[in-house]
Scaffold this motif. Structure first.
Motif, PDB file in Angstrom:
ATOM      1  N   TRP A  63      12.936 -26.633 -15.068  1.00 21.27           N
ATOM      2  CA  TRP A  63      12.404 -27.956 -15.415  1.00 21.27           C
ATOM      3  C   TRP A  63      12.298 -28.855 -14.183  1.00 21.27           C
ATOM      4  N   TYR A  64      13.231 -28.686 -13.227  1.00 17.23           N
ATOM      5  CA  TYR A  64      13.263 -29.606 -12.098  1.00 17.23           C
ATOM      6  C   TYR A  64      12.031 -29.469 -11.203  1.00 17.23           C
ATOM      7  N   ILE A  65      11.493 -28.255 -11.072  1.00 16.26           N
ATOM      8  CA  ILE A  65      10.335 -28.078 -10.196  1.00 16.26           C
ATOM      9  C   ILE A  65       9.126 -28.861 -10.724  1.00 16.26           C
ATOM     10  N   PHE A  66       8.985 -28.947 -12.048  1.00 13.76           N
ATOM     11  CA  PHE A  66       7.889 -29.742 -12.607  1.00 13.76           C
ATOM     12  C   PHE A  66       8.147 -31.229 -12.393  1.00 13.76           C
ATOM     13  N   TYR A  67       9.381 -31.635 -12.589  1.00 10.24           N
ATOM     14  CA  TYR A  67       9.749 -33.030 -12.359  1.00 10.24           C
ATOM     15  C   TYR A  67       9.477 -33.421 -10.912  1.00 10.24           C
ATOM     16  N   PHE A  68       9.833 -32.552  -9.970  1.00 10.73           N
ATOM     17  CA  PHE A  68       9.638 -32.802  -8.546  1.00 10.73           C
ATOM     18  C   PHE A  68       8.158 -32.962  -8.227  1.00 10.73           C
ATOM     19  N   ALA A  69       7.334 -32.034  -8.724  1.00  9.72           N
ATOM     20  CA  ALA A  69       5.904 -32.060  -8.406  1.00  9.72           C
ATOM     21  C   ALA A  69       5.224 -33.309  -8.968  1.00  9.72           C
ATOM     22  N   VAL A  70       5.579 -33.690 -10.184  1.00 12.87           N
ATOM     23  CA  VAL A  70       4.962 -34.856 -10.807  1.00 12.87           C
ATOM     24  C   VAL A  70       5.451 -36.139 -10.163  1.00 12.87           C
ATOM     25  N   GLN A  71       6.773 -36.237  -9.942  1.00 16.44           N
ATOM     26  CA  GLN A  71       7.341 -37.451  -9.369  1.00 16.44           C
ATOM     27  C   GLN A  71       6.768 -37.745  -7.991  1.00 16.44           C
ATOM     28  N   ARG A  72       6.564 -36.699  -7.186  1.00 18.74           N
ATOM     29  CA  ARG A  72       6.072 -36.870  -5.822  1.00 18.74           C
ATOM     30  C   ARG A  72       4.552 -36.717  -5.723  1.00 18.74           C
ATOM     31  N   LYS A  73       3.908 -36.584  -6.871  1.00 22.17           N
ATOM     32  CA  LYS A  73       2.452 -36.506  -6.938  1.00 22.17           C
ATOM     33  C   LYS A  73       1.889 -35.361  -6.089  1.00 22.17           C
ATOM     34  N   ALA A 132       5.462 -25.475  -3.335  1.00 20.66           N
ATOM     35  CA  ALA A 132       5.814 -25.256  -1.932  1.00 20.66           C
ATOM     36  C   ALA A 132       6.513 -26.478  -1.350  1.00 20.66           C
ATOM     37  N   SER A 133       6.069 -27.670  -1.751  1.00 18.45           N
ATOM     38  CA  SER A 133       6.660 -28.905  -1.217  1.00 18.45           C
ATOM     39  C   SER A 133       8.130 -29.034  -1.591  1.00 18.45           C
ATOM     40  N   TRP A 134       8.490 -28.585  -2.769  1.00 16.50           N
ATOM     41  CA  TRP A 134       9.893 -28.606  -3.215  1.00 16.50           C
ATOM     42  C   TRP A 134      10.747 -27.693  -2.345  1.00 16.50           C
ATOM     43  N   TRP A 135      10.243 -26.488  -2.107  1.00 17.06           N
ATOM     44  CA  TRP A 135      10.983 -25.535  -1.267  1.00 17.06           C
ATOM     45  C   TRP A 135      11.141 -26.090   0.146  1.00 17.06           C
ATOM     46  N   ASN A 136      10.066 -26.628   0.718  1.00 19.27           N
ATOM     47  CA  ASN A 136      10.137 -27.189   2.064  1.00 19.27           C
ATOM     48  C   ASN A 136      11.156 -28.318   2.137  1.00 19.27           C
TER      49      ASN A 136
END
Length: 425
Positions: free
Chosen positions: A278-288, A206-210
């Motif tokens: 792949w980017y959604i996983f990268y986003f979630a991990v990078q931004r914790k 959800a944080s990525w979409w926001n």
């Protein structure tokens, strides 16, 4: 100009002073914005802004009254958090709007906004959204029952993939509703269900979409502010203004004279399975974003546990890839038909109504078009009133058309296939 109002001690500023605090230039730079003639310093707060640092920073040095009204449900609560940021107000001799904005149009739109609120068009019909969620869940179950009953042969496999692709597309439109806070009266309720729909039903954070989508709504089709046009100029030359600029600079990143052809290769079929996946996983991990990551993993665990016994590892991976392929084509054509053919340029700081109208167009209403696009065929109304429940777009559309007619602004509405063709053109 600086001074103080008797009894209040507020400093007074000119638009010129505010415009200089736009965050651009050598760091660190101040960021100020104006809401209802009050001046706020968001230089440090922007990093803690719930909607993301970029979306609020895009209005640094500008009046943000209309986007503030458009995006927030509980304005009384939000104003409490704004109090420590207040540093002054516009000087009495300063107009309420910057010179780049149409004063009469701003006033007329705010009157329209008040009318919309009085008509109750911002109030959701919860039955609509419950039934919408149920139809998604039924399609999801039906896809599994087909594999369970008919086996993993080609025809059941493909039909199940089509149903699951439909589930992904429709869940995408539903999470969009919750993300825009248009289902519940409390923001936190929308946020909670949003995480379930986008996380558990779609496997995305959800944080990525926001982070991306609120920027798009704040400054649609504004280069370097709307992430949806970041493909310019790396892959595509977008908009007449930016394309001419590239030509003058003789910058070539891709063979743009063939972009209408390679769009069919790297656009609709590849965006979700090859980039977003792949980017959604990268986003979630990078931004914790660990809560979002947990919701995402619940989708993949459920999907593989559900289909692995019938399809095996390769079959399950193949099904997932095919579903993402179907979803990607559906998503790209629907989301781009309302924006890519429209005006794309740098931010000119025009009024809210003009900003949205020059960047969006509509597609004709029908039961199929409404369902197929998640009511984003009413893109104009959605952009003007982002928290409005989608089932009310058709009710406000005549009022928006009337305002466009009054001010000589084009209100574009076209057939679905014409909108698709305009992307390629």
């Amino acid at each position: 100009m600086e001074g103080s109002e008797p009894g209040r001690g507020l400093r007074r500023f000119t638009w010129e002073e505010i415009g200089q605090r736009n965050g651009r230039g050598a760091a660190p730079q101040e960021r100020w914005l104006v809401i209802h003639r009050k001046v706020y310093d968001i230089s440090h707060f922007c990093r803690r802004h719930p909607g993301g640092s970029r979306v609020i920073s895009h209005y640094a040095g500008q009046d943000a009254t209309d986007p503030f009204i458009a995006f927030h449900l509980d304005k009384t609560l939000v104003r409490k958090y704004m109090s420590p940021l207040l540093i002054g107000e516009l000087a009495p001799d300063q107009p309420s709007f910057e010179p780049s904005k149409n004063k009469k149009l701003v006033e007329d739109f705010r009157e329209l906004r008040a009318t919309v609120e009085k008509m109750g068009l911002l109030n959701p019909n919860h039955t609509f959204f419950i039934l919408y969620l149920c139809h998604i869940l039924l399609l999801d179950v039906a896809a599994w029952l087909i594999i369970w009953y008919f086996g993993a042969s080609t025809v059941p496999f493909l039909f199940s993939a089509l149903l699951l692709g439909t589930v992904q597309a429709q869940a995408g439109w539903l999470q969009h509703d919750f993300g825009h806070l248009s289902v519940f009266s409390k923001s936190r309720w929308n946020h909670w269900v949003h995480k379930f729909v986008i996380g558990h039903l779609k496997g995305a954070p959800a944080s990525w979409w926001n982070h991306l989508h609120f920027q798009h709504h704040a400054k649609p089709n504004c280069f370097r502010k709307d992430p949806d046009v970041n493909m310019h100029p790396l892959f595509f030359a977008l908009g007449k203004t930016l394309s001419v600029e590239l030509g003058v600079q003789k910058k070539k990143f891709m063979p743009y004279n063939h972009q209408h052809k390679y769009f069919f290769i790297i656009g609709p079929p590849a965006l979700v399975p090859l980039y977003f996946q792949w980017y959604i996983f990268y986003f979630a991990v990078q931004r914790k974003q660990w809560v979002d990551l947990a919701w995402m993993l619940s989708f993949y665990i459920r999907f593989f546990l559900t289909y692995l016994p019938f399809l095996g590892v390769k079959g399950t991976l193949g099904l997932h890839l095919l579903v993402r392929f179907i979803e990607s084509n559906w998503f790209v054509w629907v989301t781009q038909m309302n924006h890519i053919p429209m005006h794309i340029d740098y931010d000119k700081n025009v009024d809210w109504f003009s900003t949205q109208l020059q960047a969006t167009c509509n597609v004709h209403q029908s039961f199929f078009n409404d369902w197929f696009s998640g009511h984003l065929n009413f893109q104009i109304e959605h952009h003007l009133f982002p928290t409005m429940p989608r089932h009310n777009y058709w009710k406000v559309a005549p009022l928006v058309k009337s305002l466009c007619t009054k001010h000589g602004i084009e209100y574009q509405c076209k057939p679905l296939l014409t909108a698709f063709a305009d992307i390629v053109q």
